[in-house]
Design a protein around this motif. Structure first.
Motif, short mmCIF file in Angstrom:
data_model
loop_
_atom_site.label_atom_id
_atom_site.label_comp_id
_atom_site.label_asym_id
_atom_site.label_seq_id
_atom_site.Cartn_x
_atom_site.Cartn_y
_atom_site.Cartn_z
N UNK A 1 38.59 56.20 66.72
CA UNK A 1 39.85 56.77 67.18
C UNK A 1 40.56 55.91 68.21
N UNK A 2 39.95 54.79 68.59
CA UNK A 2 40.61 53.87 69.52
C UNK A 2 40.31 52.44 69.09
N UNK A 3 41.32 51.58 69.23
CA UNK A 3 41.19 50.18 68.83
C UNK A 3 41.68 49.26 69.94
N UNK A 4 41.02 48.12 70.06
CA UNK A 4 41.47 47.10 70.99
C UNK A 4 42.53 46.23 70.35
N UNK A 5 42.99 45.24 71.11
CA UNK A 5 44.13 44.43 70.67
C UNK A 5 43.71 43.27 69.78
N UNK A 6 42.46 42.94 69.71
CA UNK A 6 42.01 41.84 68.86
C UNK A 6 41.86 40.54 69.61
N UNK A 7 40.91 39.74 69.16
CA UNK A 7 40.71 38.40 69.71
C UNK A 7 40.45 37.46 68.54
N UNK A 8 41.09 36.31 68.54
CA UNK A 8 41.07 35.41 67.40
C UNK A 8 39.86 34.47 67.46
N UNK A 9 39.14 34.43 66.36
CA UNK A 9 38.02 33.50 66.19
C UNK A 9 38.38 32.55 65.06
N UNK A 10 38.34 31.25 65.35
CA UNK A 10 38.62 30.23 64.35
C UNK A 10 37.42 29.32 64.24
N UNK A 11 36.88 29.21 63.02
CA UNK A 11 35.71 28.37 62.78
C UNK A 11 36.15 27.21 61.91
N UNK A 12 36.02 26.01 62.43
CA UNK A 12 36.43 24.82 61.69
C UNK A 12 35.25 24.24 60.92
N UNK A 13 35.56 23.65 59.77
CA UNK A 13 34.49 23.08 58.93
C UNK A 13 34.23 21.63 59.29
N UNK B 1 40.72 49.61 75.24
CA UNK B 1 39.72 48.62 74.87
C UNK B 1 40.32 47.24 75.03
N UNK B 2 39.63 46.37 75.75
CA UNK B 2 40.10 45.01 76.00
C UNK B 2 39.06 44.03 75.48
N UNK B 3 39.41 43.36 74.38
CA UNK B 3 38.50 42.40 73.76
C UNK B 3 38.81 41.00 74.26
N UNK B 4 37.77 40.19 74.34
CA UNK B 4 37.92 38.79 74.75
C UNK B 4 36.78 37.97 74.19
N UNK B 5 36.89 36.66 74.37
CA UNK B 5 35.81 35.77 73.96
C UNK B 5 36.07 34.95 72.72
N UNK B 6 37.17 35.20 72.05
CA UNK B 6 37.49 34.42 70.87
C UNK B 6 37.84 32.98 71.22
N UNK B 7 37.93 32.15 70.18
CA UNK B 7 38.28 30.76 70.40
C UNK B 7 38.03 29.94 69.16
N UNK B 8 38.09 28.63 69.35
CA UNK B 8 37.86 27.68 68.27
C UNK B 8 36.45 27.11 68.39
N UNK B 9 35.71 27.14 67.30
CA UNK B 9 34.34 26.65 67.30
C UNK B 9 34.07 25.96 65.97
N UNK B 10 33.19 24.98 66.00
CA UNK B 10 32.81 24.31 64.76
C UNK B 10 31.82 25.14 63.98
N UNK B 11 31.79 24.93 62.69
CA UNK B 11 30.82 25.62 61.84
C UNK B 11 29.40 25.36 62.37
N UNK B 12 28.60 26.43 62.38
CA UNK B 12 27.26 26.34 62.92
C UNK B 12 27.16 26.70 64.38
N UNK B 13 28.30 26.82 65.03
CA UNK B 13 28.32 27.15 66.45
C UNK B 13 28.21 28.63 66.72
#
Length: 118
Positions: free
Chosen positions: A106-118, A3-15
């Motif tokens: 029974x299977x997990x991906x590596x994770x993608x970081x989501x950061x939401x700023x206020x 499993x390959x996860x993607x799409x995380x990132x930094x976004x402002x609150x409400x985004x």
């Protein structure tokens, strides 16, 4: 199953963000798929899940109902998590998971970081 996860990132609150998870090494339609998240210093928690096949069943954590939407594209072996109206408390590493039987992951991906700023 890989499993390959993607799409995380930094976004402002409400985004909004859309996470993707591509599966390989399996018959994708035979797997239920899910998303979990883990915030710093906290345990991993359930976010959303979709049943196998056509994905008729979808379940969500109370904390994301009405804001997040899970979907699957079987032609692309991909599960998505559309996240709208993001809040700082949604900040976490998001993991996708696959289950060959029910929702027993029974299977997990590596994770993608989501950061939401206020």
């Amino acid at each position: 199953v890989q499993l390959q996860a993607s799409g995380g990132g930094l976004v402002q609150a409400g985004g909004s963000l859309r996470l993707s998870c591509v599966a390989s090494g399996t018959i994708f339609t035979a797997n239920s798929m899910g998303w979990y998240r883990q915030a710093p210093g906290k345990e991993r928690e359930f976010v959303a899940r979709v049943s196998d096949g056509g994905g008729r069943r979808k379940d969500y954590a109370d904390s994301v109902k009405g804001r997040f939407s899970i979907s699957r594209d079987n032609s692309q072996n991909t599960v998505y998590l559309q996240m709208n109206s993001l809040k700082p408390e949604d900040t976490a590493v998001y993991y996708c998971a696959a289950a060959k039987s029910g929702f027993r992951w029974d299977s997990w991906g590596q994770g993608t970081l989501v950061t939401v700023s206020s």
